[in-house]
Design an enzyme around this catalytic site. Structure first.
Site, PDB file in Angstrom:
ATOM      1  N   LYS A 138       0.832  -1.203   0.000  1.00 27.37           N
ATOM      2  CA  LYS A 138       0.000   0.000   0.000  1.00 27.37           C
ATOM      3  C   LYS A 138       0.868   1.255   0.000  1.00 27.37           C
ATOM      4  O   LYS A 138       0.497   2.279  -0.567  1.00 27.37           O
ATOM      5  CB  LYS A 138      -0.933  -0.005   1.208  1.00 27.37           C
ATOM      6  CG  LYS A 138      -2.065  -1.032   1.098  1.00 27.37           C
ATOM      7  CD  LYS A 138      -3.085  -0.805   2.208  1.00 27.37           C
ATOM      8  CE  LYS A 138      -3.879  -2.039   2.571  1.00 27.37           C
ATOM      9  NZ  LYS A 138      -4.822  -2.495   1.576  1.00 27.37           N
ATOM     10  N   GLU A 222      -3.211   6.964   7.824  1.00 23.18           N
ATOM     11  CA  GLU A 222      -4.191   7.686   7.003  1.00 23.18           C
ATOM     12  C   GLU A 222      -5.195   8.379   7.886  1.00 23.18           C
ATOM     13  O   GLU A 222      -5.578   7.839   8.930  1.00 23.18           O
ATOM     14  CB  GLU A 222      -4.970   6.685   6.112  1.00 23.18           C
ATOM     15  CG  GLU A 222      -4.329   6.458   4.780  1.00 23.18           C
ATOM     16  CD  GLU A 222      -5.087   5.498   3.891  1.00 23.18           C
ATOM     17  OE1 GLU A 222      -6.246   5.129   4.216  1.00 23.18           O
ATOM     18  OE2 GLU A 222      -4.508   5.110   2.866  1.00 23.18           O
ATOM     19  N   ARG A 315      -6.321  -8.535  -9.660  1.00 23.10           N
ATOM     20  CA  ARG A 315      -6.939  -9.845  -9.898  1.00 23.10           C
ATOM     21  C   ARG A 315      -8.422  -9.648 -10.163  1.00 23.10           C
ATOM     22  O   ARG A 315      -8.908  -8.516 -10.141  1.00 23.10           O
ATOM     23  CB  ARG A 315      -6.778 -10.703  -8.638  1.00 23.10           C
ATOM     24  CG  ARG A 315      -7.327  -9.952  -7.433  1.00 23.10           C
ATOM     25  CD  ARG A 315      -7.416 -10.777  -6.199  1.00 23.10           C
ATOM     26  NE  ARG A 315      -7.574  -9.974  -5.006  1.00 23.10           N
ATOM     27  CZ  ARG A 315      -8.712  -9.435  -4.580  1.00 23.10           C
ATOM     28  NH1 ARG A 315      -9.823  -9.587  -5.273  1.00 23.10           N
ATOM     29  NH2 ARG A 315      -8.751  -8.724  -3.478  1.00 23.10           N
TER      30      ARG A 315
HETATM   31  P1  ADP Z   1      -7.865  -4.061   2.408  1.00 21.31           P
HETATM   32  O1  ADP Z   1      -6.730  -4.156   1.441  1.00 21.31           O
HETATM   33  O2  ADP Z   1      -7.570  -4.749   3.701  1.00 21.31           O
HETATM   34  O3  ADP Z   1      -9.179  -4.434   1.804  1.00 21.31           O
HETATM   35  P2  ADP Z   1      -8.427  -1.239   1.988  1.00 21.31           P
HETATM   36  O4  ADP Z   1      -7.408  -0.179   2.058  1.00 21.31           O
HETATM   37  O5  ADP Z   1      -8.881  -1.659   0.628  1.00 21.31           O
HETATM   38  O6  ADP Z   1      -7.945  -2.510   2.808  1.00 21.31           O
HETATM   39  O7  ADP Z   1      -9.697  -0.782   2.827  1.00 21.31           O
HETATM   40  C1  ADP Z   1     -10.771  -1.624   3.107  1.00 21.31           C
HETATM   41  C2  ADP Z   1     -11.908  -0.815   3.707  1.00 21.31           C
HETATM   42  O8  ADP Z   1     -11.489  -0.142   4.885  1.00 21.31           O
HETATM   43  C3  ADP Z   1     -12.442   0.284   2.840  1.00 21.31           C
HETATM   44  O9  ADP Z   1     -13.383  -0.195   1.936  1.00 21.31           O
HETATM   45  C4  ADP Z   1     -13.048   1.229   3.846  1.00 21.31           C
HETATM   46  O10 ADP Z   1     -14.305   0.772   4.283  1.00 21.31           O
HETATM   47  C5  ADP Z   1     -12.096   1.122   5.016  1.00 21.31           C
HETATM   48  N1  ADP Z   1     -11.080   2.167   4.968  1.00 21.31           N
HETATM   49  C6  ADP Z   1      -9.861   2.099   4.374  1.00 21.31           C
HETATM   50  N2  ADP Z   1      -9.198   3.248   4.529  1.00 21.31           N
HETATM   51  C7  ADP Z   1      -9.982   4.077   5.222  1.00 21.31           C
HETATM   52  C8  ADP Z   1      -9.859   5.424   5.714  1.00 21.31           C
HETATM   53  N3  ADP Z   1      -8.755   6.137   5.520  1.00 21.31           N
HETATM   54  N4  ADP Z   1     -10.892   5.948   6.404  1.00 21.31           N
HETATM   55  C9  ADP Z   1     -12.006   5.227   6.631  1.00 21.31           C
HETATM   56  N5  ADP Z   1     -12.188   3.968   6.220  1.00 21.31           N
HETATM   57  C10 ADP Z   1     -11.195   3.390   5.511  1.00 21.31           C
END
Ligand code: ADP
Length: 710
Positions: A138, A222, A315
């Protein structure tokens, strides 16, 4: 260009046939369950021979039965089979497969598998090692997005992992903030920090968690968005430099950062923002020279409508059928064709989207008990059919949901010309899905899509806001009453037929009485949630009075106040057909139709469109000896909650412990379970070590209780 077929399966006609196009005659699917079956479907359509791989637990699984060929790859634990890249490549070479499709999860984002494919001249159906490596972290993915002017969530994704620097960065970002594992995925490895005082501890825990789950303890910080929407864009790229988007999906209805309901396209999104997300996605795809299907995920702040790049999944996604429905493009077919070297057969302006599709993930889990995964045999299974309805599954009646893999049983996807119609069809699909043998989230899914708020702007807080107290199913006692009446009815019927070994005779130790002038009565217990609930049933021939709860009427027992009475009437549409499982039930003037199944071990399963329950019956005698004794025992010991692997033992013999303190961590069905001390005391015995595989109910830690705490 492709044609939409109204069952969501689609025909493309990429059809190029130039030089340098490789041939795929036999394709190995390095996956299991619904996605393996999904890929097999497209192989059949393209005339490609499909090869399944299977572990011990999956010897009889649907994907093995549906594939043309199958290869055994190892023990049930995913690490020894589906996650073992060497076993997968060995299987591919042994069976002479030309290509490997990784599905999602498992090795789908593994650079190791691609490298092995390359060195053995096997086509990997997916992007390049470089794309996966760039987007797999990430931290790096965010840096690349930033370099391409794609907005990212404000925060820190610098190189330093020094605690003091991270702390000072956190002050700049402000609270609440999110600590994320750089290598994280599937919602794992994220921690919300609400104020500065929580930061240090949260960082330590996040790093530990990330190291143990992903072998990499790097984190990024974040700003935590309070009302985010999860919006994503599907992209496709070929090896000729073409990258297109296939529009957007919304996956805001999530639990624990995992998607539950997904749809295409996104509603309540301005045209300008939508176009910006498409442009950013294609820009990133082009930068990566992206090959195959990928998804760029964004979060959109519902308060400001600001959008930020989250990550890219390199993917196929679980929710890809929604895009297939609205675009009419078979994504698996495209993946296979571009992996062979064919160019995409359509340009951006030839791709259109029509109508709306919504997907719901049907899981073996108990939403009323903190979504605990359920395991067991699927005793009843009937998928719904209907216009605009597609079910992607990898199971059938008799399949086993084992503790080794995730708990998704099937995906129900509905299409309609409007969102409203898609939602109506999805409701019908979920209502008509008959599945029994263990608990599922079927009723919960129905509750999710039938709330008025489902038609407004969605955020990831949807479930928390709609069910602030947690979701509770429709009266458990009512279901128990029906099961008890059905059990009595079945028992009486079989007894009156004098069948040898009939269940009623096996239930001999029930107190079954029939005094002159009074109907027969029976007393027994139902085991539910680790407790024994006393039941009494009075009546005969389909007409019963059922009392659920303690029968102790002396008023001294607090439980007696909780006892509930029901009038249950049962009829079978055709009483002579003993193998018909369908019953009409009337309980306290409410009518329902149910499938009722009597299984071995004194178990009754109830199943209807709105209901899935299984109850174990225990005779009064047994209740005094067996489960009751076990219940008593469980209060001074820790037992495995389900079959799984012990990942951490936090105490040793002689340690003094507090009630509720986590003593042991186990992993079962891909989830981490912290097992707390049931009482305060001293650890008497530790019967396992980290790494042990343990059986359901196995004693793990014994405690000498601190009597003074009682
Ligand atoms: P993963 O790779 O574990 O799926 P992601 O970064 O794609 O993680 O985030 C998954 C979920 O987490 C998002 O769909 C959202 O609901 C929540 N999320 C991620 N980042 C944030 C953020 N900065 N603030 C609020 N919710 C977040």
């Amino acid at each position: 260009m492709s044609n939409v077929v109204n069952d969501g399966t689609v025909m493309n006609d990429i059809g190029a046939n130039g030089t340098g196009i490789k041939s795929i005659k036999r394709l190995l699917i390095a996956n299991r369950g619904e996605i393996a079956c999904r890929v097999i479907r497209t192989c059949k359509k393209l005339g490609i021979e499909s090869v399944a791989v299977f572990s011990d637990a999956d010897r009889h699984a649907q994907h093995v039965q549906q594939a043309d060929l199958a290869v055994y790859i190892g023990a049930s634990s995913a690490k020894e089979s589906y996650l073992n890249a060497q076993s997968i490549i060995d299987a591919a070479l042994k069976i002479k497969a030309d290509a490997i499709h990784p599905g999602y999860g498992f090795l789908s984002e593994s650079t190791e598998l691609i490298t092995l494919c390359q060195s053995n001249d096997v086509i990997f159906i997916g992007p390049s090692v470089e794309s996966i490596a760039d987007m797999g972290s990430k931290i790096e993915a965010k840096a690349i997005a930033q370099s391409l002017d794609i907005p990212t969530v404000p925060g820190y994704n610098g190189e330093s992992q020094d605690g003091a620097i991270l702390k000072s960065e956190s002050e700049k970002i402000g609270y609440p903030l999110l600590i994320k594992a750089s290598a994280g995925g599937g919602g794992k490895g994220m921690r919300i920090v609400n104020e500065a005082s929580e930061f240090d501890e949260a960082l330590t825990l996040a790093k530990q968690e990330s190291l143990s789950s992903f072998g990499d303890d790097r984190v990024l910080l974040e700003k935590y968005l309070v009302r985010p929407r999860h919006i994503e864009v599907q992209v496709l790229g070929d090896s000729h430099g073409n990258v297109v988007h296939l529009f957007d999906r919304e996956c805001s209805i999530q639990r624990n950062y995992q998607k539950v309901i997904e749809e295409a396209p996104v509603s309540h999104l301005g045209d300008e923002l939508r176009q910006k997300l498409f442009d950013c996605s294609v820009r990133l795809g082009k930068y990566l020279n992206y090959l195959g299907a990928g998804t760029i995920e964004f979060i959109v702040d519902a308060d400001t409508q600001d959008a930020y790049f989250l990550e890219m999944n390199t993917r196929l996604q679980v929710e890809h059928p929604t895009t297939e429905f609205v675009t009419g493009i078979d994504l698996v077919e495209c993946q296979i064709k571009v992996a062979k070297g064919e160019p995409l057969s359509f340009s951006q302006d030839q791709i259109t989207t029509t109508g709306h599709a919504i997907e719901a993930r049907l899981n073996a889990e108990d939403p009323a008990n903190n979504y605990m995964p359920e395991t067991g045999i699927i005793e009843l299974y009937r998928e719904p059919t209907g216009e605009g309805l597609r079910v992607d599954s990898g199971v059938s009646q008799g399949s086993e949901i084992s503790p080794f893999y995730d708990s998704m049983v099937a995906k129900v996807i509905a299409y309609g010309s409007t969102r409203g119609l898609a939602a109506q069809r999805l409701l019908k699909g979920l209502n008509n899905f008959s599945i029994g043998g263990f608990k599922t989230n079927q009723e919960f899914l129905i509750a999710l899509i039938t709330r008025p708020a489902f038609h407004q702007e969605l955020t990831t807080q949807y479930i928390a806001i709609q069910f602030p107290e947690g979701w509770k199913p429709w009266g458990e006692a009512m279901h128990m009453a029906i099961a008890a009446a059905a059990y009595a009815e079945q028992g009486q019927h079989d007894a009156s037929n004098m069948q040898a070994g009939n269940p009623w005779q096996r239930k001999g130790s029930w107190r079954v009485t029939e005094l002159s002038g009074t109907p027969a009565s029976a007393w027994f217990c139902i085991e539910h949630g680790g407790e024994l609930i006393e039941m009494s049933v009075q009546g005969r021939a389909g007409d019963y009075r059922v009392r659920v709860g303690s029968d102790n009427d002396d008023g001294a027992n607090a439980d007696s106040a909780k006892a509930e009475q029901y009038h249950v009437m049962l009829t079978r549409p055709n009483a002579l057909q003993r193998d018909v499982t369908y019953w009409q039930v009337e309980i306290n003037n409410t009518r329902v139709s149910l499938d009722i199944l009597f299984t071995e071990n004194q178990k009754v399963s109830l199943s209807s469109p709105r209901l899935n329950r299984s109850y174990s019956f225990v005779t009064l005698e047994d209740s005094l000896l067996g489960p009751a004794a076990a219940l008593k025992d469980s209060s001074t010991s820790i037992r495995a909650v389900m079959p799984g692997i012990v990942t951490d033992v936090l105490v040793k013999v002689g340690d003094k412990i507090e009630e509720g303190e986590t003593l042991l961590v186990m992993e079962a069905m891909k989830l981490i379970h912290n097992l707390p001390a049931p009482c305060a005391g001293v650890v008497k015995d530790v019967l396992c070590v980290a790494g042990d595989s343990v059986a359901d109910g196995e004693m793990l830690i014994d405690i000498d209780p601190d009597e003074s705490q009682d």
